[in-house]
Design a protein around this motif. Structure first.
Motif, PDB file in Angstrom:
ATOM      1  N   UNK A  33       0.809  -1.215   0.000  1.00 45.70           N
ATOM      2  CA  UNK A  33       0.000   0.000   0.000  1.00 45.70           C
ATOM      3  C   UNK A  33       0.846   1.271   0.000  1.00 45.70           C
ATOM      4  N   UNK A  34       2.104   1.179   0.433  1.00 49.29           N
ATOM      5  CA  UNK A  34       2.961   2.368   0.384  1.00 49.29           C
ATOM      6  C   UNK A  34       3.108   2.874  -1.046  1.00 49.29           C
ATOM      7  N   UNK A  44      10.936 -11.739  -7.687  1.00 45.28           N
ATOM      8  CA  UNK A  44       9.787 -11.455  -6.832  1.00 45.28           C
ATOM      9  C   UNK A  44      10.212 -10.651  -5.603  1.00 45.28           C
ATOM     10  N   UNK A  45      11.405 -10.934  -5.089  1.00 49.28           N
ATOM     11  CA  UNK A  45      11.926 -10.131  -3.985  1.00 49.28           C
ATOM     12  C   UNK A  45      12.106  -8.684  -4.395  1.00 49.28           C
ATOM     13  N   UNK A  46      12.585  -8.470  -5.627  1.00 52.38           N
ATOM     14  CA  UNK A  46      12.792  -7.107  -6.123  1.00 52.38           C
ATOM     15  C   UNK A  46      11.468  -6.369  -6.247  1.00 52.38           C
ATOM     16  N   UNK A  94       7.819  -1.270  -1.795  1.00 53.39           N
ATOM     17  CA  UNK A  94       7.994  -0.671  -0.455  1.00 53.39           C
ATOM     18  C   UNK A  94       8.867   0.571  -0.509  1.00 53.39           C
ATOM     19  N   UNK A  95      10.001   0.463  -1.200  1.00 57.08           N
ATOM     20  CA  UNK A  95      10.961   1.570  -1.221  1.00 57.08           C
ATOM     21  C   UNK A  95      10.398   2.786  -1.945  1.00 57.08           C
ATOM     22  N   UNK A  96       9.654   2.559  -3.034  1.00 52.98           N
ATOM     23  CA  UNK A  96       9.073   3.701  -3.744  1.00 52.98           C
ATOM     24  C   UNK A  96       8.147   4.496  -2.831  1.00 52.98           C
ATOM     25  N   UNK A 108       7.435   9.082   0.962  1.00 51.93           N
ATOM     26  CA  UNK A 108       6.969   9.531   2.269  1.00 51.93           C
ATOM     27  C   UNK A 108       8.011  10.403   2.968  1.00 51.93           C
ATOM     28  N   UNK A 109       9.283  10.016   2.874  1.00 55.73           N
ATOM     29  CA  UNK A 109      10.342  10.825   3.477  1.00 55.73           C
ATOM     30  C   UNK A 109      10.376  12.226   2.879  1.00 55.73           C
ATOM     31  N   UNK A 110      10.124  12.304   1.585  1.00 55.70           N
ATOM     32  CA  UNK A 110      10.108  13.609   0.923  1.00 55.70           C
ATOM     33  C   UNK A 110       8.876  14.423   1.321  1.00 55.70           C
ATOM     34  N   UNK A 111       7.698  13.802   1.273  1.00 55.65           N
ATOM     35  CA  UNK A 111       6.453  14.523   1.542  1.00 55.65           C
ATOM     36  C   UNK A 111       6.348  14.946   3.007  1.00 55.65           C
ATOM     37  N   UNK A 112       6.624  14.017   3.910  1.00 59.34           N
ATOM     38  CA  UNK A 112       6.319  14.245   5.321  1.00 59.34           C
ATOM     39  C   UNK A 112       7.497  14.752   6.135  1.00 59.34           C
TER      40      UNK A 112
END
Length: 332
Positions: free
Chosen positions: A151-152, A265-267, A273-275, A280-284
């Motif tokens: 969901x991220x 599949x791991x990638x 998740x990383x995207x 989120x780090x940028x926005x929040x």
């Protein structure tokens, strides 16, 4: 905004003074202390210099997987022949640790990294040793976080940042992805086993960093971290070749094809998740230092999705998300 910036500067200055005080408690003849590269984890690092050399000071106030876990994991990994920085001093009350300074040469600095077969093989050997280490009380919450990780991407990157609605088949992708991850071989998992967390020492020995978040997870996650890079276009032939190499040296009885599928599949899971996390780090938190990595991560995720038969996601990433993101960052 100005008041907020001044407050952040004041907090940073105070932390640097505290780091200097801690450094002097370990070595009184400190000449200078300099902040090192900011990390997404929120941990803060400083380099302390004195007449005889340097060491690194780490500040980590985390209540989960903080310094005490770092120290425990460092010893366990060392016992498994995994090279990690030596711990010089730890102060539980202040949340500071003094560490061996292993320098600034991480594997991001190695030119044409994936053409250096000997270096990549050293990394794969280290990964196998890390997976084989006897680690006590490992976190096993990976499965519980799968839905929130997926969901991220859809909620933070697509909806919140780009104002895009996720395509209707995304929920079905998530349902297909779960067994592809849960049915893999599981082992000790770093979750960020990528070149920025791997340094090369003076003797060309590979040194592992930021391992306090080690958990128990599918082996494809860490294979993806090193084989599907955020700074090179994904070369599936190379991924396949190194998957075969890992199959030969791994403690698991796996074929190269199995390792290749695990890594892809791991990638996909890792990149979704990383995207979301970097956005989120940028926005929040207004942390811009990794936002420019996203175009490559998006395009590589499209390549991976297409290879494992998820063409709808691949097309959504290539034809919708990437153009919209590139348009947005032009005005940042």
């Amino acid at each position: 905004m100005i008041r907020l910036c001044l407050r952040k500067l004041k907090i940073a200055d105070n932390l640097e003074r505290r780091a200097l005080s801690f450094a002097k408690s370990f070595h009184e003849d400190i000449k200078s202390i300099q902040p090192l590269t900011e990390e997404a984890s929120g941990r803060k690092y400083f380099r302390a210099s004195h007449d005889q050399g340097t060491f690194v000071v780490c500040f980590d106030p985390s209540t989960i997987n903080g310094h005490s876990v770092f120290i425990q994991r460092a010893q366990e990994l060392k016992n498994a022949n995994v090279r990690v920085p030596e711990i010089l001093k730890y102060d539980e009350d202040s949340n500071f640790t003094a560490l061996e300074d292993i320098g600034n040469y991480n594997l991001l600095d190695v030119p044409d990294f994936y053409q250096k077969n000997d270096v990549v093989e050293k990394v794969l050997l280290l990964l196998n040793d890390m997976q084989s280490a006897n680690l006590v009380n490992l976190d096993t919450t990976f499965e519980m976080g799968l839905e929130s990780h997926a969901k991220k991407f859809s909620k933070i990157l697509c909806k919140e940042f780009l104002d895009l609605d996720i395509y209707s088949g995304y929920k079905d992708l998530y349902k297909r992805m779960i067994p592809k991850l849960l049915d893999q071989k599981w082992a000790n998992c770093h979750y960020d086993f990528e070149r920025r967390n791997l340094h090369m020492g003076a003797d060309e020995e590979i040194i592992l960093l930021d391992f306090q978040d080690l958990g128990f997870g599918p082996i494809g996650i860490d294979l993806a971290g090193i084989l599907i890079d955020h700074y090179y276009e994904t070369n599936l032939e190379l991924v396949s070749s190194y998957s075969n190499k890992f199959a030969q040296l791994s403690k698991f009885d796996l074929s190269g094809d199995e390792v290749y599928e695990y890594a892809l599949w791991g990638a996909l899971q890792r990149n979704l998740r990383i995207m979301g996390t970097l956005t989120s780090l940028y926005i929040h938190k207004n942390k811009k230092f990794r936002i420019m990595d996203l175009p490559r991560i998006i395009s590589n995720s499209a390549i991976v999705a297409n290879e494992i038969g998820e063409s709808e996601l691949s097309n959504f990433l290539s034809n919708t998300v990437l153009p919209e993101f590139n348009g947005r960052i032009k005005v940042l």
